[in-house]
Scaffold this active site. Structure first.
Site, PDB file in Angstrom:
ATOM      1  N   ILE A   1      36.078 -25.013 -33.120  1.00 54.06           N
ATOM      2  CA  ILE A   1      35.680 -24.782 -31.728  1.00 54.06           C
ATOM      3  C   ILE A   1      34.357 -24.020 -31.721  1.00 54.06           C
ATOM      4  O   ILE A   1      34.125 -23.149 -32.577  1.00 54.06           O
ATOM      5  CB  ILE A   1      36.774 -23.966 -30.990  1.00 54.06           C
ATOM      6  CG1 ILE A   1      38.168 -24.587 -31.199  1.00 54.06           C
ATOM      7  CG2 ILE A   1      36.447 -23.839 -29.501  1.00 54.06           C
ATOM      8  CD1 ILE A   1      38.340 -26.010 -30.729  1.00 54.06           C
TER       9      ILE A   1
ATOM     10  N   SER B   1      45.733 -21.892 -36.083  1.00 51.68           N
ATOM     11  CA  SER B   1      44.578 -22.694 -36.490  1.00 51.68           C
ATOM     12  C   SER B   1      45.019 -23.928 -37.258  1.00 51.68           C
ATOM     13  O   SER B   1      46.023 -23.892 -37.983  1.00 51.68           O
ATOM     14  CB  SER B   1      43.639 -21.884 -37.392  1.00 51.68           C
ATOM     15  OG  SER B   1      42.610 -22.717 -37.890  1.00 51.68           O
TER      16      SER B   1
ATOM     17  N   TYR C   1      42.869 -16.199 -44.606  1.00 51.11           N
ATOM     18  CA  TYR C   1      42.874 -16.619 -43.197  1.00 51.11           C
ATOM     19  C   TYR C   1      43.918 -17.722 -42.989  1.00 51.11           C
ATOM     20  O   TYR C   1      44.712 -17.673 -42.046  1.00 51.11           O
ATOM     21  CB  TYR C   1      41.474 -17.125 -42.824  1.00 51.11           C
ATOM     22  CG  TYR C   1      41.322 -17.600 -41.390  1.00 51.11           C
ATOM     23  CD1 TYR C   1      41.307 -16.706 -40.328  1.00 51.11           C
ATOM     24  CD2 TYR C   1      41.166 -18.960 -41.097  1.00 51.11           C
ATOM     25  CE1 TYR C   1      41.152 -17.153 -39.010  1.00 51.11           C
ATOM     26  CE2 TYR C   1      41.007 -19.411 -39.790  1.00 51.11           C
ATOM     27  CZ  TYR C   1      40.998 -18.504 -38.755  1.00 51.11           C
ATOM     28  OH  TYR C   1      40.846 -18.943 -37.448  1.00 51.11           O
TER      29      TYR C   1
ATOM     30  N   GLY D   1      41.635 -10.106 -27.817  1.00 48.11           N
ATOM     31  CA  GLY D   1      40.365 -10.752 -28.150  1.00 48.11           C
ATOM     32  C   GLY D   1      39.807 -11.486 -26.942  1.00 48.11           C
ATOM     33  O   GLY D   1      39.128 -12.513 -27.081  1.00 48.11           O
TER      34      GLY D   1
HETATM   35  P1  NAD Z   1      35.695 -14.865 -31.661  1.00 51.14           P
HETATM   36  O1  NAD Z   1      35.175 -14.151 -32.847  1.00 51.14           O
HETATM   37  O2  NAD Z   1      34.834 -15.034 -30.481  1.00 51.14           O
HETATM   38  O3  NAD Z   1      37.055 -14.204 -31.157  1.00 51.14           O
HETATM   39  C1  NAD Z   1      37.836 -13.321 -31.891  1.00 51.14           C
HETATM   40  C2  NAD Z   1      38.068 -12.096 -31.027  1.00 51.14           C
HETATM   41  O4  NAD Z   1      38.986 -11.226 -31.682  1.00 51.14           O
HETATM   42  C3  NAD Z   1      36.774 -11.302 -30.784  1.00 51.14           C
HETATM   43  O5  NAD Z   1      36.659 -10.964 -29.413  1.00 51.14           O
HETATM   44  C4  NAD Z   1      36.980 -10.058 -31.613  1.00 51.14           C
HETATM   45  O6  NAD Z   1      36.317  -8.927 -31.101  1.00 51.14           O
HETATM   46  C5  NAD Z   1      38.497  -9.910 -31.525  1.00 51.14           C
HETATM   47  N1  NAD Z   1      39.001  -9.042 -32.574  1.00 51.14           N
HETATM   48  C6  NAD Z   1      38.712  -9.065 -33.891  1.00 51.14           C
HETATM   49  N2  NAD Z   1      39.339  -8.070 -34.531  1.00 51.14           N
HETATM   50  C7  NAD Z   1      40.059  -7.419 -33.591  1.00 51.14           C
HETATM   51  C8  NAD Z   1      40.914  -6.284 -33.618  1.00 51.14           C
HETATM   52  N3  NAD Z   1      41.146  -5.626 -34.764  1.00 51.14           N
HETATM   53  N4  NAD Z   1      41.490  -5.871 -32.470  1.00 51.14           N
HETATM   54  C9  NAD Z   1      41.253  -6.513 -31.300  1.00 51.14           C
HETATM   55  N5  NAD Z   1      40.450  -7.591 -31.209  1.00 51.14           N
HETATM   56  C10 NAD Z   1      39.860  -8.033 -32.334  1.00 51.14           C
HETATM   57  O7  NAD Z   1      36.149 -16.285 -32.207  1.00 51.14           O
HETATM   58  P2  NAD Z   1      37.125 -17.360 -31.563  1.00 51.14           P
HETATM   59  O8  NAD Z   1      36.805 -18.607 -32.252  1.00 51.14           O
HETATM   60  O9  NAD Z   1      37.091 -17.317 -30.085  1.00 51.14           O
HETATM   61  O10 NAD Z   1      38.541 -16.869 -32.097  1.00 51.14           O
HETATM   62  C11 NAD Z   1      39.653 -16.678 -31.232  1.00 51.14           C
HETATM   63  C12 NAD Z   1      40.906 -17.055 -31.987  1.00 51.14           C
HETATM   64  O11 NAD Z   1      40.889 -18.457 -32.260  1.00 51.14           O
HETATM   65  C13 NAD Z   1      41.028 -16.364 -33.339  1.00 51.14           C
HETATM   66  O12 NAD Z   1      42.377 -15.994 -33.555  1.00 51.14           O
HETATM   67  C14 NAD Z   1      40.615 -17.448 -34.314  1.00 51.14           C
HETATM   68  O13 NAD Z   1      41.183 -17.249 -35.575  1.00 51.14           O
HETATM   69  C15 NAD Z   1      41.165 -18.672 -33.619  1.00 51.14           C
HETATM   70  N6  NAD Z   1      40.576 -19.929 -34.036  1.00 51.14           N
HETATM   71  C16 NAD Z   1      39.254 -20.171 -33.864  1.00 51.14           C
HETATM   72  C17 NAD Z   1      38.756 -21.411 -34.267  1.00 51.14           C
HETATM   73  C18 NAD Z   1      37.306 -21.781 -34.085  1.00 51.14           C
HETATM   74  O14 NAD Z   1      36.903 -22.835 -34.592  1.00 51.14           O
HETATM   75  N7  NAD Z   1      36.499 -21.016 -33.399  1.00 51.14           N
HETATM   76  C19 NAD Z   1      39.596 -22.361 -34.854  1.00 51.14           C
HETATM   77  C20 NAD Z   1      40.932 -22.056 -35.008  1.00 51.14           C
HETATM   78  C21 NAD Z   1      41.425 -20.843 -34.586  1.00 51.14           C
END
Ligand code: NAD
Length: 244
Positions: free
Chosen positions: A185, A139, A152, A12
């Site tokens: 975030i 998370s 989730y 990702g």
């Molecule tokens: P984001 O949507 O920008 O990032 C998620 C990434 O995962 C994207 O680039 C997406 O294309 C990729 N992805 C999704 N399905 C996929 C697959 N099948 N194969 C390969 N890649 C795949 O959002 P983010 O907030 O940057 O999320 C990154 C991580 O952080 C995630 O695991 C998310 O659960 C976690 N997270 C985010 C937050 C927040 O508040 N943004 C909070 C806690 C945890």
């Protein structure tokens, strides 16, 4: 092509937290393999253009065959892996009545893919030296729970259990395994939330703001580059929202 530079693979890695981590790890001396899927190809290419040394790895983690192809590509392009950052994720937001089995399975498929990639990439950790780092982005809601996100939150809790068990399996090889558990975030994942949900979230964060992806990347970099006696733990990065 192989070099002596340490190699970090970021799933990702084309958007949000993964993109910030790719940039920070590259800044800190890693050659970075940026995993991405089709729909974020432009963004992944833009990240690659901003880092000194890296390469793209297109693969959908829900598909084991694509993971296998990606591993062959990593072997060919880098020959080694020093850090694996499992940052890919999706969040399906529906209450328990609206959530379907298909939604549940899709949510589960990502953590299954992270587990499978980790299992299969381990042999590349062993090629050059007996050490490495695996970092899982879990998370806060895997600990606190969250309305409208039951699958989730279940998968993120599972990822932290994975961290703790894998730490015990790999400690003898000096591979350290940790989770970083972000709060809320400012990334594509939170940008699409309804305004009233965003307001409710902001009101609940003691520091009064969402985190920046770079604030997660700094902790990831610490674990990847400097921490030598931390393993099997979850580091919470959430502006005071939850203490673990
Ligand atoms: P984001 O949507 O920008 O990032 C998620 C990434 O995962 C994207 O680039 C997406 O294309 C990729 N992805 C999704 N399905 C996929 C697959 N099948 N194969 C390969 N890649 C795949 O959002 P983010 O907030 O940057 O999320 C990154 C991580 O952080 C995630 O695991 C998310 O659960 C976690 N997270 C985010 C937050 C927040 O508040 N943004 C909070 C806690 C945890």
């Amino acid at each position: 092509m192989s070099s002596d530079k340490p190699v970090a693979i970021v799933t990702g890695g084309g958007t949000g937290i993964g993109a910030a981590c790719s940039k920070v790890l590259a800044r800190d001396g890693f050659r970075v393999g940026i995993n991405y899927i089709d729909i974020v190809e432009d963004s992944a290419k833009a990240v690659l253009a901003q880092i000194e040394d890296g390469f793209l790895l297109k693969a959908d983690l829900t598909d084991a065959d694509q993971i296998e192809s990606m591993l062959a590509e990593i072997k060919e392009k880098a020959g080694r892996v020093d850090v694996l950052l499992n940052a890919a994720g999706i969040s399906i937001n529906k209450d328990i009545n609206s959530m379907t089995l298909e939604d549940f399975d899709l949510q589960r498929a990502i953590v299954r893919g992270s587990w499978y990639l980790t299992k299969r990439i381990l042999r590349l950790f062993m090629l050059r030296k007996n050490s490495g780092r695996i970092i899982n982005i879990s998370s806060v809601v895997g600990h606190s729970g969250n309305s409208g996100q039951i699958p989730y939150t279940m998968e993120k809790a599972a990822l932290d259990a994975f961290t703790k068990s894998l730490c015990k399996e790999l400690a003898g090889r000096n591979i350290l395994v940790n989770s970083v558990a972000p709060g809320f975030i400012d990334t594509p994942m939170t940008q699409n939330l309804p305004e009233e949900v965003k307001k409710r979230i902001l009101d609940s964060i003691p520091l009064g703001r969402l985190g920046d992806p770079e604030e997660i990347a700094d902790v990831v970099s610490f674990l990847a580059c400097r921490a030598s006696y931390i393993s099997g733990t979850v580091i919470h990065v959430n502006g005071g929202l939850y203490g673990g």
